[in-house]
Design a protein around this motif. Sequence first.
Motif, mmCIF file in Angstrom:
data_model
loop_
_atom_site.group_PDB
_atom_site.id
_atom_site.type_symbol
_atom_site.label_atom_id
_atom_site.label_comp_id
_atom_site.label_asym_id
_atom_site.label_seq_id
_atom_site.Cartn_x
_atom_site.Cartn_y
_atom_site.Cartn_z
ATOM 1 N N MET A 100 4.964 1.981 3.689
ATOM 2 C CA MET A 100 5.187 2.813 2.502
ATOM 3 C C MET A 100 5.686 1.977 1.327
ATOM 4 S SD MET A 100 4.030 5.721 3.225
ATOM 5 C CE MET A 100 4.529 6.482 1.713
ATOM 6 N N MET A 101 6.575 1.024 1.599
ATOM 7 C CA MET A 101 7.069 0.176 0.511
ATOM 8 C C MET A 101 5.940 -0.686 -0.048
ATOM 9 S SD MET A 101 9.491 -0.656 -1.543
ATOM 10 C CE MET A 101 11.077 -0.149 -0.923
ATOM 11 N N LEU A 102 5.128 -1.278 0.845
ATOM 12 C CA LEU A 102 4.006 -2.086 0.369
ATOM 13 C C LEU A 102 3.039 -1.243 -0.442
ATOM 14 C CD1 LEU A 102 2.450 -4.732 0.236
ATOM 15 C CD2 LEU A 102 1.426 -4.141 2.465
ATOM 16 N N GLY A 103 2.724 -0.043 0.056
ATOM 17 C CA GLY A 103 1.830 0.836 -0.687
ATOM 18 C C GLY A 103 2.374 1.156 -2.069
ATOM 19 N N PHE A 104 3.647 1.482 -2.128
ATOM 20 C CA PHE A 104 4.285 1.781 -3.414
ATOM 21 C C PHE A 104 4.219 0.574 -4.356
ATOM 22 C CE2 PHE A 104 8.117 1.321 -6.006
ATOM 23 C CZ PHE A 104 7.945 2.393 -6.868
ATOM 24 N N LEU A 105 4.583 -0.611 -3.841
ATOM 25 C CA LEU A 105 4.609 -1.810 -4.690
ATOM 26 C C LEU A 105 3.212 -2.191 -5.180
ATOM 27 C CD1 LEU A 105 7.229 -3.987 -2.769
ATOM 28 C CD2 LEU A 105 7.541 -2.795 -4.959
ATOM 29 N N THR A 114 -3.333 4.841 -8.434
ATOM 30 C CA THR A 114 -3.918 3.912 -7.463
ATOM 31 C C THR A 114 -3.329 4.073 -6.062
ATOM 32 O OG1 THR A 114 -2.337 2.210 -8.143
ATOM 33 C CG2 THR A 114 -4.503 2.187 -9.212
ATOM 34 N N PHE A 115 -2.426 5.036 -5.866
ATOM 35 C CA PHE A 115 -1.790 5.269 -4.560
ATOM 36 C C PHE A 115 -2.452 6.464 -3.889
ATOM 37 C CE2 PHE A 115 1.436 7.193 -1.802
ATOM 38 C CZ PHE A 115 1.940 6.093 -1.127
ATOM 39 N N ARG A 130 2.172 0.317 -7.806
ATOM 40 C CA ARG A 130 2.962 0.044 -9.019
ATOM 41 C C ARG A 130 2.375 -1.126 -9.804
ATOM 42 N NH1 ARG A 130 7.950 -2.999 -9.863
ATOM 43 N NH2 ARG A 130 9.191 -1.984 -11.450
ATOM 44 N N ALA A 131 1.772 -2.084 -9.071
ATOM 45 C CA ALA A 131 1.144 -3.247 -9.698
ATOM 46 C C ALA A 131 -0.299 -2.963 -10.126
ATOM 47 C CB ALA A 131 1.180 -4.435 -8.739
ATOM 48 N N GLY A 132 -0.751 -1.724 -9.886
ATOM 49 C CA GLY A 132 -2.095 -1.346 -10.306
ATOM 50 C C GLY A 132 -3.178 -1.603 -9.275
ATOM 51 N N VAL A 133 -2.807 -1.973 -8.069
ATOM 52 C CA VAL A 133 -3.787 -2.242 -7.016
ATOM 53 C C VAL A 133 -4.147 -0.929 -6.322
ATOM 54 C CG1 VAL A 133 -4.174 -3.451 -4.820
ATOM 55 C CG2 VAL A 133 -2.860 -4.563 -6.645
#
Length: 151
Positions: A18-23, A122-123, A26-29
């Motif tokens: 979840m943290m990786l997905g959020f980050l 993007t999430f 957040r970076a637009g990926v």
Amino acid sequence: MASIKTTCCIVGGGPAGMMLGFLLARAGVPVTVLEKHPDFLRDFRGDTVHPSTLEMMYELGLLEEFLKLPHTVVRQISLQIGDDRVVVGHFDHLPVHCKYIALMPQWDFLNFLAEHGKRYQTFDLHMRAEATDLIEENGRIAGVRAQTLDG
């Protein structure tokens, strides 16, 4: 059979996923997180949010809102030996904003990250989506097969 195209697929909606997905979002990926369960409510989940994680929440600008969730603060760890209580660890010396452990159900932490991730276009979080196989093309992993509640 439905197909989802994304830049990154994360299998598992635990704390790291979840943290990786959020980050990444957040970076637009473009990122898709697959979680096999319908929610994050499971008894075996941990309940400690360590000072380093709280510091990361501070750096992300989420700490104030995060700490509005119900939690208990643990500033030191002690042992009872006979009639004596001995402090075996404290967090006063750490170079962080929150010099304590926050005790909170992990499902609250994961729901918090999911809700904040959903603020980014993007999430994409899919609950009840279990990864069943990897898709290999030309000797490299190109995707994931998943089973959803709908089949």
